[in-house]
Design a protein around this motif. Structure first.
Motif, short mmCIF file in Angstrom:
data_model
loop_
_atom_site.label_atom_id
_atom_site.label_comp_id
_atom_site.label_asym_id
_atom_site.label_seq_id
_atom_site.Cartn_x
_atom_site.Cartn_y
_atom_site.Cartn_z
N ARG A 159 0.80 -1.19 -0.05
CA ARG A 159 -0.04 0.03 0.03
C ARG A 159 0.80 1.08 0.17
N LEU A 160 1.80 1.27 0.80
CA LEU A 160 2.76 2.40 0.64
C LEU A 160 3.92 2.48 -0.27
N GLN A 161 4.31 1.33 -0.96
CA GLN A 161 5.28 1.17 -1.84
C GLN A 161 6.76 1.67 -1.13
N GLU A 162 6.66 1.43 0.02
CA GLU A 162 7.87 1.74 0.83
C GLU A 162 8.27 0.35 1.84
N THR A 163 9.68 0.32 2.20
CA THR A 163 10.23 -0.70 2.89
C THR A 163 9.62 -0.57 4.26
N VAL A 164 9.43 -1.91 5.09
CA VAL A 164 8.92 -1.85 6.17
C VAL A 164 9.83 -2.82 7.13
N SER A 207 8.44 -0.10 11.63
CA SER A 207 8.59 1.18 10.99
C SER A 207 8.64 1.14 9.79
N CYS A 208 8.49 2.50 8.88
CA CYS A 208 8.58 2.53 7.61
C CYS A 208 9.37 3.88 7.17
N SER A 209 10.58 3.71 6.39
CA SER A 209 11.26 4.81 6.06
C SER A 209 11.34 5.14 4.82
N MET A 210 11.26 6.68 4.48
CA MET A 210 11.17 6.89 3.25
C MET A 210 11.90 8.40 2.88
N LEU A 211 12.34 8.76 1.63
CA LEU A 211 12.84 9.81 1.26
C LEU A 211 12.01 10.94 1.60
N LEU A 212 12.65 12.21 1.66
CA LEU A 212 11.87 13.39 2.26
C LEU A 212 10.72 13.86 1.25
N GLU A 214 6.55 13.78 2.31
CA GLU A 214 5.68 15.20 2.25
C GLU A 214 4.30 14.56 1.76
N VAL A 215 4.24 13.36 1.08
CA VAL A 215 3.09 12.98 0.44
C VAL A 215 2.22 11.90 1.28
N LYS A 216 3.23 11.04 1.93
CA LYS A 216 2.68 9.74 2.60
C LYS A 216 2.81 9.85 4.11
N ALA A 217 3.25 10.87 4.82
CA ALA A 217 3.46 10.90 6.14
C ALA A 217 2.36 10.39 7.03
N GLY A 218 1.07 10.74 6.56
CA GLY A 218 -0.26 10.32 7.43
C GLY A 218 -0.26 8.89 7.26
N GLU A 219 -0.31 8.55 5.89
CA GLU A 219 -0.62 7.19 5.78
C GLU A 219 0.47 6.09 6.22
N GLU A 262 -0.45 2.91 8.66
CA GLU A 262 -0.16 1.98 8.57
C GLU A 262 0.86 1.17 9.67
N MET A 263 1.68 1.89 9.84
CA MET A 263 2.46 1.32 11.19
C MET A 263 1.75 0.99 12.26
N ILE A 264 0.85 2.23 12.96
CA ILE A 264 -0.03 1.70 14.09
C ILE A 264 -0.78 0.31 13.99
N ALA A 265 -1.33 0.35 12.65
CA ALA A 265 -2.26 -0.81 12.28
C ALA A 265 -1.60 -1.86 12.22
N LEU A 266 -0.45 -2.10 11.66
CA LEU A 266 0.53 -3.07 11.84
C LEU A 266 0.94 -3.55 13.01
N ALA A 267 1.45 -2.47 13.86
CA ALA A 267 1.83 -2.96 15.09
C ALA A 267 0.36 -3.61 16.04
N ARG A 268 -0.65 -3.06 15.87
CA ARG A 268 -1.87 -3.49 16.48
C ARG A 268 -2.01 -5.00 16.04
N ARG A 269 -1.86 -5.37 14.70
CA ARG A 269 -2.09 -6.65 14.35
C ARG A 269 -1.23 -7.77 14.91
N LEU A 270 -0.04 -7.30 14.83
CA LEU A 270 1.03 -8.02 15.46
C LEU A 270 0.97 -8.21 16.92
N SER A 271 0.59 -7.32 17.69
CA SER A 271 0.31 -7.26 19.25
C SER A 271 -0.55 -8.27 19.57
N ALA A 272 -1.94 -8.26 18.61
CA ALA A 272 -3.00 -9.34 18.76
C ALA A 272 -2.49 -10.61 18.80
N GLN A 273 -1.59 -10.89 17.80
CA GLN A 273 -0.91 -12.35 17.81
C GLN A 273 -0.24 -12.77 18.80
#
Length: 251
Positions: free
Chosen positions: A99-104, A220-225, A229-234, A238-249
């Motif tokens: 979804r992000l097209q960025e490395t996690v 985490s998700c890291s990306m170029l500056l 600017e375009v994807k910060a909120g997303e 995504e990281m909060i949601a991913l952490a929650r899914r892994l926490s639930a497991q």
């Protein structure tokens, strides 16, 4: 001598043989039995068992028979948790990456450092230098700050007895007071960021994974500056949601 055995440690090989026997026949063999079975003289076997008992690798029970010690319960538990988390991470993080097209990335906290455990890479001309096994100062990374924010002030002071902190870039937080202020904010908002604090030109969002052995892992998700600017909120969501899914497991 083969390359495989060039740096061989015979004492460890003997210890491995003892552990293998005890795993298959717990609480049934004495020192003399192990000595005969493994063809290790009594003096060497005594020293070996004495050391292994002190390390809690083995325990001596009724009738002076030996079994595996408590250390292996802890090692086994740690291995299973690490393996399961890593496997779950790769399964769950792929969708966030797509979804992000960025490395996690996945990491755990080791003292005041971050050890990278896993990485789900996006196709990109710019590749992150962090690799599984690599260590970085926790205060300089979003991953580290996400995990540090879950610790008590007493725990933090033990990790950071000195007021000054090392800088990786000109933007790295370089004092304990500023770090602790930021950690309080991270604790409230539920995610952490780093603004070119570990690598110039990159920003990062991270969230802690709860459950298991406390708050010792994060994603985490890291990306170029220009992407930030375009994807910060997303990226934060995504990281909060991913952490929650892994926490639930893990719970």
């Amino acid at each position: 001598m083969s390359e495989e055995r060039k740096y061989w440690v015979p004492a460890l090989e003997k210890a491995d043989k003892v552990l293998a026997v005890l795993a298959s026949e717990p609480a049934s063999l004495k020192l003399i039995d192990l000595s005969r079975r493994l063809e290790i003289n009594k003096s060497s076997m005594f020293s070996l068992l004495n050391t292994m008992e002190a390390l809690q690798w083995v325990k001596r029970g009724t009738g002076d028979t030996y079994s595996l010690g408590h250390a292996f319960a802890a090692y086994g538990s740690s291995y299973v948790k690490h393996y399961d988390l890593n496997q779950s991470f790769h399964e769950e993080a792929a969708s966030a990456r797509d979804r992000l097209q960025e490395t996690v990335q996945l990491a755990k906290l080791e003292g005041n450092q971050v050890r990278y455990l896993g990485k789900v890479e996006a196709i990109s001309p710019v590749r992150l230098q962090s690799e599984p096994g690599m260590l970085l100062p926790a205060h300089a990374t979003a991953l580290g700050k996400a995990m540090l924010a879950q610790l008590s002030e007493e725990e933090l002071l033990k990790l950071y007895p000195e007021a000054e902190l090392a800088k990786l870039t000109p933007l790295t937080i370089d004092n304990r007071e500023a770090l602790f202020r930021q950690l309080r904010m991270i604790r409230e908002q539920g995610y952490a960021e780093d603004d070119q604090e570990s690598v110039m030109g990159f920003r990062c969002a991270a969230a802690a994974i709860h459950g298991g052995e406390g708050h010792t892992a994060a994603v985490s998700c890291s990306m170029l500056l220009h992407q930030w600017e375009v994807k910060a909120g997303e990226a934060r969501a995504e990281m909060i949601a991913l952490a929650r899914r892994l926490s639930a497991q893990r719970s």
